[in-house]
Design a protein around this motif. Structure first.
Motif, PDB file in Angstrom:
ATOM      1  N   LEU A   2      -5.613 -38.124 -21.679  1.00  0.00           N
ATOM      2  CA  LEU A   2      -6.868 -38.770 -22.086  1.00  0.00           C
ATOM      3  C   LEU A   2      -7.270 -38.391 -23.516  1.00  0.00           C
ATOM      4  O   LEU A   2      -7.744 -39.223 -24.282  1.00  0.00           O
ATOM      5  N   LEU A   3      -7.079 -37.128 -23.861  1.00  0.00           N
ATOM      6  CA  LEU A   3      -7.547 -36.595 -25.141  1.00  0.00           C
ATOM      7  C   LEU A   3      -6.806 -37.184 -26.335  1.00  0.00           C
ATOM      8  O   LEU A   3      -7.416 -37.509 -27.354  1.00  0.00           O
ATOM      9  N   ASP A   4      -5.504 -37.351 -26.223  1.00  0.00           N
ATOM     10  CA  ASP A   4      -4.699 -37.845 -27.341  1.00  0.00           C
ATOM     11  C   ASP A   4      -5.157 -39.224 -27.820  1.00  0.00           C
ATOM     12  O   ASP A   4      -5.441 -39.402 -29.006  1.00  0.00           O
ATOM     13  N   PRO A   5      -5.271 -40.223 -26.923  1.00  0.00           N
ATOM     14  CA  PRO A   5      -5.737 -41.523 -27.422  1.00  0.00           C
ATOM     15  C   PRO A   5      -7.189 -41.506 -27.902  1.00  0.00           C
ATOM     16  O   PRO A   5      -7.541 -42.255 -28.813  1.00  0.00           O
ATOM     17  N   VAL A   6      -8.023 -40.638 -27.322  1.00  0.00           N
ATOM     18  CA  VAL A   6      -9.411 -40.541 -27.790  1.00  0.00           C
ATOM     19  C   VAL A   6      -9.426 -40.036 -29.239  1.00  0.00           C
ATOM     20  O   VAL A   6     -10.129 -40.583 -30.092  1.00  0.00           O
ATOM     21  N   ALA A   7      -8.617 -39.010 -29.528  1.00  0.00           N
ATOM     22  CA  ALA A   7      -8.525 -38.496 -30.894  1.00  0.00           C
ATOM     23  C   ALA A   7      -8.009 -39.584 -31.838  1.00  0.00           C
ATOM     24  O   ALA A   7      -8.524 -39.745 -32.952  1.00  0.00           O
ATOM     25  N   ASP A   8      -7.014 -40.346 -31.379  1.00  0.00           N
ATOM     26  CA  ASP A   8      -6.471 -41.448 -32.194  1.00  0.00           C
ATOM     27  C   ASP A   8      -7.550 -42.467 -32.526  1.00  0.00           C
ATOM     28  O   ASP A   8      -7.723 -42.862 -33.678  1.00  0.00           O
ATOM     29  N   LYS A   9      -8.246 -42.927 -31.495  1.00  0.00           N
ATOM     30  CA  LYS A   9      -9.219 -44.005 -31.676  1.00  0.00           C
ATOM     31  C   LYS A   9     -10.422 -43.549 -32.500  1.00  0.00           C
ATOM     32  O   LYS A   9     -10.943 -44.312 -33.307  1.00  0.00           O
ATOM     33  N   LEU A  10     -10.868 -42.315 -32.303  1.00  0.00           N
ATOM     34  CA  LEU A  10     -11.977 -41.799 -33.120  1.00  0.00           C
ATOM     35  C   LEU A  10     -11.579 -41.709 -34.592  1.00  0.00           C
ATOM     36  O   LEU A  10     -12.361 -42.060 -35.481  1.00  0.00           O
TER      37      LEU A  10
END
Length: 193
Positions: free
Chosen positions: A73-81
């Motif tokens: 979950l964290l990896d794509p959230v960091a990408d999108k932010l």
């Protein structure tokens, strides 16, 4: 998702994702403070470091068996932010980036909603597809060019933004049938039970 343990929270890939999130305000600060090419270069370096850590967190997770639900979950959230911060910063200098923001919100909104719906039905996307990776590459190529080339001719900037927008729209169009197929499979699986 079960509550992650302390050990799962602080795997190397997750620490890299936290680090990428912490780099976002630094990038925004450097970008808005920048007035000269060397200052814009500093902002681009921060973005480059973020991209570099993104490149390796997945490889490290797979190589050292550190894949966690939190990390997924964290990896794509960091990408999108990060991507969101970049387009919002660029929107202050390039008028057509507003169109990219709209496309970005549509694409990522669709991906998030469709992904959550499929997750509730027991299906999930098996990583990014080739067109998603191409989109990310083009996005960063265009945005880093716009950050570094301070005196870019407006026509060239508009062309780069249009290319990026076309690739984003293409990627969205390619992901729609992927999720439609997953939805059909989920319904078929539910009918079998």
């Amino acid at each position: 998702m079960k509550k992650p343990t302390l050990r799962e929270m602080f795997t190397i890939p997750n620490i890299l994702s936290y680090f990428r999130i912490l780099l976002i305000p630094l990038f925004v600060y450097l970008y808005f403070k920048a007035e000269t090419p060397p200052e814009f270069f500093r902002a681009a370096v921060v973005l480059g470091i973020s991209g570099f850590t993104d490149l390796f967190d997945g490889k490290i997770a797979r190589r050292f068996n550190q894949i966690t639900e939190l990390g997924i979950l964290l990896d794509p959230v960091a990408d999108k932010l990060t991507e969101g911060a970049v387009v919002l910063c660029l929107m202050t200098r390039y008028r057509w980036v507003a169109a990219l923001v709209v496309l970005y919100v549509l694409k990522e909104g669709f991906m998030a909603v469709a992904g959550l719906v499929m997750l509730r039905r027991g299906k999930k996307l098996d990583g990014a597809k080739w067109f998603g990776k191409v989109c990310t590459f083009v996005f960063y190529l265009v945005t880093v060019t716009l950050i570094l080339w301070v005196s870019i001719p407006p026509t060239v900037a508009d062309i780069l933004i249009a290319v990026c927008g076309a690739v984003m729209a293409f990627t969205l169009a390619m992901y729609i049938p992927v999720f439609v197929k997953m939805n059909r499979e989920a319904k078929a699986d539910a009918g079998e039970k």
